[in-house]
Design a protein around this motif. Structure first.
Motif, mmCIF file in Angstrom:
data_model
loop_
_atom_site.group_PDB
_atom_site.id
_atom_site.type_symbol
_atom_site.label_atom_id
_atom_site.label_comp_id
_atom_site.label_asym_id
_atom_site.label_seq_id
_atom_site.Cartn_x
_atom_site.Cartn_y
_atom_site.Cartn_z
ATOM 1 N N HIS A 116 30.841 -24.521 -15.167
ATOM 2 C CA HIS A 116 31.488 -23.857 -14.404
ATOM 3 C C HIS A 116 32.954 -22.856 -14.887
ATOM 4 O O HIS A 116 33.244 -22.301 -13.868
ATOM 5 N N PRO A 117 33.420 -23.373 -16.411
ATOM 6 C CA PRO A 117 34.312 -22.115 -16.564
ATOM 7 C C PRO A 117 33.589 -20.726 -16.779
ATOM 8 O O PRO A 117 34.453 -19.290 -17.080
ATOM 9 N N ALA A 118 32.448 -20.668 -16.943
ATOM 10 C CA ALA A 118 31.379 -19.033 -17.113
ATOM 11 C C ALA A 118 30.879 -19.291 -16.129
ATOM 12 O O ALA A 118 30.480 -19.406 -15.589
ATOM 13 N N THR A 119 31.064 -17.673 -15.730
ATOM 14 C CA THR A 119 30.488 -17.121 -14.059
ATOM 15 C C THR A 119 29.826 -15.905 -14.427
ATOM 16 O O THR A 119 29.858 -15.012 -15.279
ATOM 17 N N LEU A 120 28.198 -16.008 -14.050
ATOM 18 C CA LEU A 120 27.203 -14.734 -14.415
ATOM 19 C C LEU A 120 27.093 -14.665 -12.870
ATOM 20 O O LEU A 120 27.297 -14.809 -11.986
ATOM 21 N N TRP A 121 27.371 -13.145 -13.177
ATOM 22 C CA TRP A 121 27.275 -12.194 -11.778
ATOM 23 C C TRP A 121 26.135 -11.754 -11.795
ATOM 24 O O TRP A 121 25.279 -11.930 -12.391
ATOM 25 N N PRO A 122 25.452 -11.433 -10.354
ATOM 26 C CA PRO A 122 24.100 -11.072 -9.916
ATOM 27 C C PRO A 122 23.763 -10.209 -10.715
ATOM 28 O O PRO A 122 24.093 -9.248 -11.506
ATOM 29 N N MET A 123 22.158 -10.350 -11.501
ATOM 30 C CA MET A 123 21.556 -8.910 -11.796
ATOM 31 C C MET A 123 20.949 -8.271 -11.647
ATOM 32 O O MET A 123 20.713 -8.458 -10.067
ATOM 33 N N VAL A 124 21.416 -6.930 -11.834
ATOM 34 C CA VAL A 124 20.131 -5.567 -11.391
ATOM 35 C C VAL A 124 19.452 -5.315 -12.285
ATOM 36 O O VAL A 124 19.151 -5.288 -13.393
ATOM 37 N N TYR A 125 17.906 -5.075 -11.682
ATOM 38 C CA TYR A 125 16.723 -5.295 -12.118
ATOM 39 C C TYR A 125 16.327 -3.875 -10.972
ATOM 40 O O TYR A 125 16.159 -3.236 -9.997
ATOM 41 N N GLU A 126 15.855 -3.063 -11.336
ATOM 42 C CA GLU A 126 15.109 -1.650 -11.702
ATOM 43 C C GLU A 126 13.635 -1.654 -12.138
ATOM 44 O O GLU A 126 13.648 -1.266 -13.551
ATOM 45 N N GLN A 127 12.655 -1.198 -11.533
ATOM 46 C CA GLN A 127 11.071 -1.194 -11.894
ATOM 47 C C GLN A 127 11.836 0.195 -12.282
ATOM 48 O O GLN A 127 11.474 1.779 -11.682
ATOM 49 N N LEU A 128 10.922 1.080 -13.514
ATOM 50 C CA LEU A 128 11.020 2.570 -13.655
ATOM 51 C C LEU A 128 10.066 3.425 -13.871
ATOM 52 O O LEU A 128 9.915 4.134 -14.049
ATOM 53 N N GLY A 129 8.508 2.652 -13.760
ATOM 54 C CA GLY A 129 7.364 3.120 -13.498
ATOM 55 C C GLY A 129 6.615 2.201 -14.807
ATOM 56 O O GLY A 129 7.425 2.443 -15.779
ATOM 57 N N GLY A 130 5.389 1.790 -14.525
ATOM 58 C CA GLY A 130 4.373 1.656 -15.970
ATOM 59 C C GLY A 130 4.542 0.675 -16.374
ATOM 60 O O GLY A 130 5.104 -0.707 -15.687
#
Length: 120
Positions: A35-49
């Motif tokens: 727990h000393p390392a924290t991951l923040w929420p991932m941002v994901y986007e489909q760019l088409g095809g």
């Protein structure tokens, strides 16, 4: 203004050695588990095809660093003779907010995945 340095795949390959990278990645996973390392929420986007992008970010408090990795995957790039995966890693000092060296993502991925011959 702070000077920012961009490292090429060749520079990273000459600066890092695989055992040290494996140790650093193992330490980061241990810190995440404890727990000393924290991951923040991932941002994901489909760019088409056959294309998408994501942004992964977090903080490694014990190393006084936070940052993000932006990845762009374009599945059709192999037909064009281009890498399918491109990205940048941005690192910052968590005490001052100043940028740290920015590695070329292709080289960083090869080392962190434990495969120095992987396509970048």
């Amino acid at each position: 203004m702070t000077q920012v340095t961009m490292l090429s795949a060749s520079q990273i390959s000459h600066l890092l050695d695989m055992p040290a990278v494996i140790d650093a990645v193992a330490d980061a996973y241990k810190e995440k588990a404890n727990h000393p390392a924290t991951l923040w929420p991932m941002v994901y986007e489909q760019l088409g095809g056959e294309a998408d992008m994501d942004i992964r970010s977090g903080v490694l408090a014990s190393k006084h660093v936070f940052g993000n990795k932006l990845l762009a995957w374009f599945g059709e790039n192999a037909k064009r003779g281009l890498p399918e995966l491109n990205g940048l890693v941005n690192l910052y000092n968590s005490d001052t907010g100043e940028p740290s060296p920015l590695p070329n993502h292709g080289a960083a991925v090869r080392f962190t995945q434990g495969d120095a011959s992987a396509p970048g």
